[in-house]
Design an enzyme around this catalytic site. Sequence first.
Site, PDB file in Angstrom:
ATOM      1  N   TYR A  14      84.001   7.256   8.756  1.00 61.67           N
ATOM      2  CA  TYR A  14      85.327   7.284   8.105  1.00 61.67           C
ATOM      3  C   TYR A  14      85.637   8.721   7.677  1.00 61.67           C
ATOM      4  CZ  TYR A  14      88.319   6.996   3.907  1.00 61.67           C
ATOM      5  OH  TYR A  14      89.280   7.212   2.944  1.00 61.67           O
ATOM      6  N   LYS A  54      88.524  11.427   8.694  1.00 62.47           N
ATOM      7  CA  LYS A  54      89.423  12.027   7.692  1.00 62.47           C
ATOM      8  C   LYS A  54      89.445  13.554   7.882  1.00 62.47           C
ATOM      9  CE  LYS A  54      91.410  10.063   4.622  1.00 62.47           C
ATOM     10  NZ  LYS A  54      92.779   9.420   4.657  1.00 62.47           N
TER      11      LYS A  54
END
Length: 245
Positions: free
Chosen positions: A142, A146
């Site tokens: 994740y 990002k």
Amino acid sequence: ATRSRAHKKCTVIGGSGFLGQHLVQKLLEKGFTVNILDVRKTFDKQGVQFFTADLCSKEDVLPAFQDVSVVFHCASPAPSSDNRELFYKVNYTGTKTIIEACKEAGVQKLVLTSSASVVFEGTDLKNGSEDLPYAEKPIDYYSQTKILQEKEVLRANNPDENFMTVAIRPHGIFGPQDPHLVPVLVQAAKSGKMKFMIGDGKNLVDFTYVDNVVHGLILAAENLHPNSPICGKAYHITNDEPIPF
Ligand code: NAD
């Protein structure tokens, strides 16, 4: 009149989510008309137009950007979803689609909700400044997406073409309607996972109250203009001191 109306219209991508809903509320209070672009619709409100669509589809995104001056990007698959393909598709490829759609629709400002995890390598940071490099080994996939997302958004900043971008980096966000942080902690405690301690009990973690994140996003949007020093930059946001976790 058309100009000033356009100036007061913005789109919140992920506006049905935790942070997005709080942001929408504040924008309405400030006199904005708000479009929400989200895959789900969680509420109804006067002054809000819903576009129920996937941000990965440019043709579905474009109608939500018409006559809009500011786009706030607050959508992401939940970090706990642990779906690499989805993180890549939504956070990276989808963000590139949003940038293209902004340019096509003539949106002037794009404000990204990034994450402090883009600079986190797994070792405590105190007073970590924005000069820190991106994590070479992000703590999870994740966070990796990002980083890719934030780089794309900041690279797209182009005041000469009247397109300006900025990123705000909170860490954990708490407040009413939080679906992630506190519920995940409570669930972990209920299933007995809190019986273990990782580290010496002095590990640092940073939480920001949701309205402070909203304040940061709106300040970023308000201060984003062609000669502004914030163009193309990322800013950490926090309440105060990090606390032992
Ligand atoms: P949330 O899950 O409550 O909201 C995210 C919203 O995005 C949801 O309504 C979801 O339906 C929508 N969404 C997901 N995929 C989409 C897609 N493909 N197209 C359109 N909409 C889509 O999450 P949140 O806590 O409000 O997070 C908002 C932003 O803040 C995210 O970018 C997240 O990375 C960032 N962030 C959150 C935290 C936190 O602690 N909550 C911390 C740091 C950064």
